[in-house]
Design an enzyme around this catalytic site. Structure first.
Site, PDB file in Angstrom:
ATOM      1  N   HIS A   1     -22.872  49.956  42.385  1.00  0.00           N
ATOM      2  CA  HIS A   1     -23.766  50.036  41.326  1.00  0.00           C
ATOM      3  C   HIS A   1     -23.494  48.196  41.271  1.00  0.00           C
ATOM      4  CE1 HIS A   1     -24.661  48.034  37.539  1.00  0.00           C
ATOM      5  NE2 HIS A   1     -24.251  47.892  36.897  1.00  0.00           N
TER       6      HIS A   1
ATOM      7  N   CYS B   1     -25.681  43.765  33.391  1.00  0.00           N
ATOM      8  CA  CYS B   1     -26.184  45.961  34.194  1.00  0.00           C
ATOM      9  C   CYS B   1     -27.521  46.238  34.051  1.00  0.00           C
ATOM     10  CB  CYS B   1     -24.914  46.604  33.801  1.00  0.00           C
ATOM     11  SG  CYS B   1     -23.186  46.224  34.127  1.00  0.00           S
TER      12      CYS B   1
END
Lengths: 484, 402
Positions: free
Chosen positions: B345, B88
């Protein structure tokens, strides 16, 4: 005085869940109303992540309680429900038990008396002075929905350590007959049995063949039927064991409970399981007659020495039965046995391909749960690595094998994950710390919400991690299970 | 210690695509959408870009393992394009590549672009993927919420917080972010929610309910960076410069029993924060940082991150959250743009989307959600992996004279 030959130790494992037969019948009575008479009591069912191998490992660990694993000469696994047709199933058990590479291993299969036949061979070898043989029997039975088998069978495993020395039961001899009696059969590649009429099986098979074999055995061994203190007839069909005892002249009170009501008929494992139950109770001098049935009969005679009471504490059959929890979800069990095709969703499409090379290279880590201990700092870690995890001394190449499977652990973090694919959602997992060092993120098995909290005590069990359905391969690893 | 990159690099322009379920566009079209805004903001021509970095995390459902798709989509001038992937933190990682290139003098103008198409998987949530063949045998393939949910169990046990108190504080995190996202036209979710909705939502991974989890979406964001001198020569007056850029990776220490980690916080974020504050010259973050965009993949992640960034005292973030300290009108707003919670996301894009918001806020260009107290230092943070093993990335940007 020459060393005695017989049983040096024993162990057992019964899966935790007990499916109530009444719930099976409640679903199926519209179709199979005739099974109503069997809709009493409960049967042991393996969880989705158990099979004949995983149950064998647990029974084997129990039998090896405080036994030096380097002393084992042979490990065998008897079962008619082995996960692999051509990959040594006992070889997986050997790795999980962290036995020496110099251990012999073999699978025994092909008949419901595979375990008693294997036991006779192991005892014969022991008489000749062979190193101890860990003989395990394990069965996860497969039955069609609405069949009689579904109602009367159960899943379980049991193990015996055979050899010479301080035996808990001395072996007095055996007798076998072989007759191609096709009461049921299962051809190669098939999941389910095909059975003939039960009255014929009861009268000509269970009763006729066993009575003759028992009489012949007692004659050969020079023991009178009245001297038998415990008679093990691993047939759960009502009245059969009592009838055989009567016809053979064995006293009625000697007939062992077949665990029909609390567990079910565990096939190949059943005679061994019942023998373990007898050994847990037998007083010194008691004579135990064990029979195994399947295309003939095996008869084995033992005499208890009373030394079972001095063995280190173990789960055994007694502990296994005490660990049971009621289960009333028939549909879940059908799904877990592949008898109900649920929509598993896209998350179940994850490719579980297992490279043979990595499994072989890491077999101690994966199958044995062996971590590393730094010989310089004493730091324990899982998995082991070339450079120590300890930030105070990242020592190079100092680690020795450190088995973790038999160490208790405590929960540090956990969750119950309803998103990830699991055959038994939600999937419980978290971080655990082992007594004496070592930490890992582990899946939890056999747990209920109230059993999982930070600080809860867990023990490790050998389980199926995942199944590669595309290539028919089962992947095994260790999971944490609540203690108690 | 190295002196760092404080004020050596300025942001020349930024762009951000509309995040959401972009059934209408491929990854390359999302890249163009973000780039068009950034290049117009920068006031340069594509031919002036000397080097580019592309952040993408899931090659299997995206664009493959190279930087070529960025070069093709934007028709770059055959400059070097490097694809980076670091869970991420991939977006911030691409920014780091571009910023370091400029700081080193190897490039005058560099581009960082992050993109991710997650809505071509066929299901909600992140795709399941391997951490390698050895990990596949001994690791747990849990879901992202399952991995992060474990923070809550350890946080409760460590700090003696009740299940109800923590659940309410977590819910406040999400309610606050939705209130912010409702003011942002580029957010995926633009609807305010109330506390009861969060508390009564279906359980995803104990104790995280549906509204404790950020969405999953498609998106892209982009930054063009250069030296402050070149930025000024191109006519830029209000400069936003990079104050600090730090990435910390786990080395496995968290998995040493008795080493000190108890499962309730992010070790790497603490390491990265200490280094970033030193690099930026920040000595009192709670009073010096104007606002933050942090990795709120899950409400509990944001909550403990407030402590790991030293904005709250250890064990007290849940109280600060409930007191509104991180609300849009609180002392240090967190996710004033709506956060991952409302943007979703798209892994490779998220880090740059956060810097984009900080850039807009610093320049007073954030429209309806503009922070009233003029901000001077803004922090963004990404966390990739799971609490026990991860990579943490922190970028602090600020006004050139801050």
């Amino acid at each position: 005085m020459t060393a005695e030959t017989g049983i040096l130790g024993f162990g057992a494992y019964v899966p935790r869940k007990r499916l109530q037969r009444s719930v099976i019948h409640a679903t199926n009575k519209w179709f199979a109303g005739g099974l109503g008479g069997l809709a009493k009591g409960e049967r042991a069912i393996a969880n989705w992540d158990e099979d004949a191998i995983t149950m064998a490992v647990e029974a084997g660990r129990d039998a090896l309680t405080q036994v030096d694993r380097a002393s084992i000469g042979t490990v065998s696994l008897a079962s008619t429900t082995l996960p692999f047709t051509d990959r040594l199933n006992a070889g997986v058990v050997k790795e999980a038990l962290v036995l020496e590479d110099g251990t012999a291993a073999l699978d025994a299969t092909g008949s419901l008396r595979a375990a008693t036949s294997q036991l006779i061979q192991a005892l014969a070898a022991a008489k000749g002075g062979a190193a101890p043989h860990l003989a395990i029997a394990s069965e996860m039975r497969l039955s069609r929905p609405a069949s009689e088998g579904e109602m009367v069978q159960g899943d379980a495993a049991a193990g015996l350590l055979i050899g010479q020395g301080d035996v808990v039961a001395r072996f007095l001899g055996s007798h076998s007959t072989t007759i191609d009696f096709v009461d049921h059969y299962r051809s190669n590649g098939q999941d389910f049995d095909y059975s003939w009429e039960s009255r014929w099986i009861r009268d000509e098979g269970y009763t006729g063949m066993t009575v003759k074999a028992v009489k012949d055995a007692l004659a050969v061994l020079g023991v009178a039927a009245g001297e038998i203190d415990r008679f093990i007839m691993p047939i759960t069909l009502r009245g059969v064991a009592d009838g055989v005892a009567k016809k053979a002249g064995i006293k009625a009170e000697a007939v062992a409970d077949t665990l029909a009501a609390s567990l079910g008929d565990s096939g190949v494992a059943h005679p061994i399981l019942l023998l373990v139950a007898a050994l847990e109770q037998a007083q010194a001098g008691e004579k135990i007659l064990l029979t195994g049935f399947g295309q003939g009969v095996d008869v084995l005679l033992f005499e208890a020495t009373g030394k079972a009471a001095t063995l280190p504490a173990r789960r055994g059959v007694k502990g296994s039965l005490a660990r049971g929890v009621k289960d009333e979800n028939y549909a879940r069990w059908l799904f877990h046995r592949g008898n109900l095709a649920l929509d598993k969703g896209m998350r179940a499409e994850n490719d579980e391909k297992q490279p043979g090379t990595t499994l072989w290279r890491n077999r101690k880590t994966v199958l044995g749960l062996v971590g590393g201990r730094c010989t310089k700092t004493g730091t324990v870690q899982f998995p082991r690595s070339d450079i120590s995890v300890n930030p105070n001394d990242h020592a190079y190449h100092t680690q020795e094998d450190y088995p973790l499977a038999d160490r208790k652990a405590r929960v540090v973090t956990y969750t119950a994950d309803a998103l990830t694919y699991s055959p038994a959602p939600p999937s419980y997992y978290g971080m655990i710390d082992f007594d004496g060092g070592g930490r890992m993120i582990a899946e939890f098995a056999d747990c209920s919400p109230e059993e999982v909290e930070v600080g809860a005590e867990m023990m490790m069990m050998f389980r199926i991690k995942a199944v590669d359905e595309r290539r028919d391969f089962t992947k095994y690893f260790w999971k944490a299970v609540p203690v108690g | 210690m190295a002196s760092g990159i404080r004020d050596k690099v300025a942001i020349l322009g930024m762009g951000c695509a509309k995040f959401g379920e972009r059934w209408d566009k491929d990854a390359d079209q999302l890249m163009v959408e973000a780039y068009e805004e950034a290049v117009a903001d920068a006031g340069i021509d594509t031919s002036q870009i000397d080097a580019a970095w592309l952040g993408v995390a899931f090659d299997a459902v995206n664009i493959g393992p190279s930087g070529i798709p960025l070069a093709v989509a934007l028709r770059l001038n055959n400059c070097g394009v490097t694809k980076v992937e670091n869970y991420c933190a991939s977006g911030t990682e691409s920014f780091r590549g571009a910023v370091y290139a400029v700081a080193s003098g190897a490039a005058d103008i560099a581009l960082a672009l992050g993109v991710e198409k997650l809505k071509d998987t066929g299901y909600g949530g992140l795709p399941v993927r391997s951490r390698g063949t050895t990990s596949d045998m001994i690791g747990v393939t849990g879901s992202a919420p399952g991995n992060f949910a474990q923070l809550a169990s350890a946080y409760r046990a460590t700090h003696g917080v009740s299940k109800d108190d923590l659940k309410r504080a977590m819910a406040h995190v999400s309610v606050k972010s939705h209130a912010n996202g409702a003011k942002n036209p580029k957010a995926h979710l633009q609807k305010a929610i109330d506390l009861d909705t969060v508390l009564n939502a279906p359980m995803i991974a104990e104790p995280l309910g549906l509204f404790d989890c950020c969405g999953v979406s498609d998106g892209a964001a982009c930054a063009i960076v250069t030296t402050p001198e070149i930025a000024r020569s191109l006519g830029k007056k209000d400069l936003v410069t990079v104050k600090a850029l730090q990435i910390a990776s786990s080395n496995g220490w968290e998995m040493q029993q008795g080493g000190g980690w108890n499962g309730s916080y992010f070790h790497t974020t603490r390491v990265a924060a200490q280094k970033a504050y030193k690099e930026a010259g920040v000595t009192d973050p709670r009073n010096q940082i104007s606002l933050t965009e942090v990795h709120d993949c899950f409400s509990i992640t944001e909550l403990v991150t407030m402590e790991d960034l030293y904005l709250s005292k250890e064990g007290e973030a849940w109280k600060d959250v409930l007191n509104g300290f991180f609300d849009a009108d609180g002392q240090v707003p967190c996710q004033i743009d709506g956060g991952l919670k409302c943007f979703g996301h798209p892994i490779g894009a998220s880090g740059l989307r956060m810097i984009y918001e900080n850039y807009l806020q610093l320049l007073g260009r954030a429209g309806a959600r503009q922070r009233q107290t003029p901000p001077s230092l803004a922090l963004s943070h990404n966390l990739g992996g799971m609490p026990s093993q991860n990579v943490s990335a922190i970028a602090i940007v600020g006004l050139a004279d801050a």
